[in-house]
Scaffold this active site. Sequence first.
Site, mmCIF file in Angstrom:
data_model
loop_
_atom_site.group_PDB
_atom_site.id
_atom_site.type_symbol
_atom_site.label_atom_id
_atom_site.label_comp_id
_atom_site.label_asym_id
_atom_site.label_seq_id
_atom_site.Cartn_x
_atom_site.Cartn_y
_atom_site.Cartn_z
ATOM 1 N N GLU A 135 1.325 -9.719 0.118
ATOM 2 C CA GLU A 135 -0.234 -10.305 0.262
ATOM 3 C C GLU A 135 -0.745 -10.370 -1.037
ATOM 4 O OE1 GLU A 135 -1.424 -8.436 4.701
ATOM 5 O OE2 GLU A 135 -1.158 -6.909 2.870
ATOM 6 N N GLY A 181 2.034 -5.165 1.374
ATOM 7 C CA GLY A 181 0.689 -5.582 0.572
ATOM 8 C C GLY A 181 1.024 -6.213 -0.643
ATOM 9 N N GLU A 211 6.052 -4.474 7.722
ATOM 10 C CA GLU A 211 5.162 -3.842 8.769
ATOM 11 C C GLU A 211 5.536 -3.561 10.085
ATOM 12 O OE1 GLU A 211 2.278 -5.407 5.602
ATOM 13 O OE2 GLU A 211 4.119 -5.808 6.352
ATOM 14 N N ALA A 249 0.857 -1.143 0.081
ATOM 15 C CA ALA A 249 -0.040 -0.053 -0.056
ATOM 16 C C ALA A 249 0.972 1.390 0.086
ATOM 17 C CB ALA A 249 -0.911 0.043 1.252
#
Length: 270
Positions: A119, A116, A139, A64
């Site tokens: 992910e 992300g 993160e 992100a």
Amino acid sequence: MSEVIYEKRGKIAYITLNRPHAMNAIDEAMHEQLWATWQDFDADDDLELAIVTGAGNEAFCAGADLKTHATAWVDRSADALFPRSKIKDGLGGLTRGLHRIYKPVIAAVNGWALAGGLETAMACDIRIASENAQFGSFEPRRGYHHGDGGIVRVVNTCGVGVALEMNLTAEPIDAQRALQCNMVSKVVPQDQLMEAAEEMAAKILRNDSWAVRSAKETILDVIGMRLDDQLAHEAFTGYSGLANPTVTRLLQNFAAKTDKGRVGRNKTEL
């Protein structure tokens, strides 16, 4: 310029995350474009498979884009309902929300897959990595951890040990380590990445599409079930396939030894 390049070539959808100046990080605009892209892919009966990659040679996706997402997240941190609303709105849709698309999705990981981006890659069904690919869960360095499937899918695909190492150390693993722990199916030179992804696609596309989609649905369904429930569910979905109109013809061809590429004796052409 579109932040998601969406091309349809025959039965294959090619989806390219197109923000190379930002390591293909997903901002709000790309997030919305990805949702629309995945919805179109799912609805288009002429498409049977997707290949996802990142623009350029540096990154598949850096996750992100915190310049656009972080402020909104922090502003809503006291909102007790915010996590509930996010459950239906996973990053880019494929990670959660549109994760029940049963058409196969291949990730051609051409560089960094971070946060992300990891992910997103893990939300795909099969991952092919270039030699310079790196996978990371960064993160925890910023005070939080994966929330869009990064922990769940690494546990399910690679095991608890790999998930613990990646999330507790916040250190990346390279393509060869990813291969060793089953995160990726194959590692190839950068200039052979799309060729390898398309070869994998061809192996899938030679199979019956109903059987492929049912197999994917069954695999997703049985995760976490008791063994007896897993076996019962597999039997139900597997034998339901006998209603597939192509089964009779294909089994008759097999019995008559007229089917192409009989496994173990003749090569199955792609």
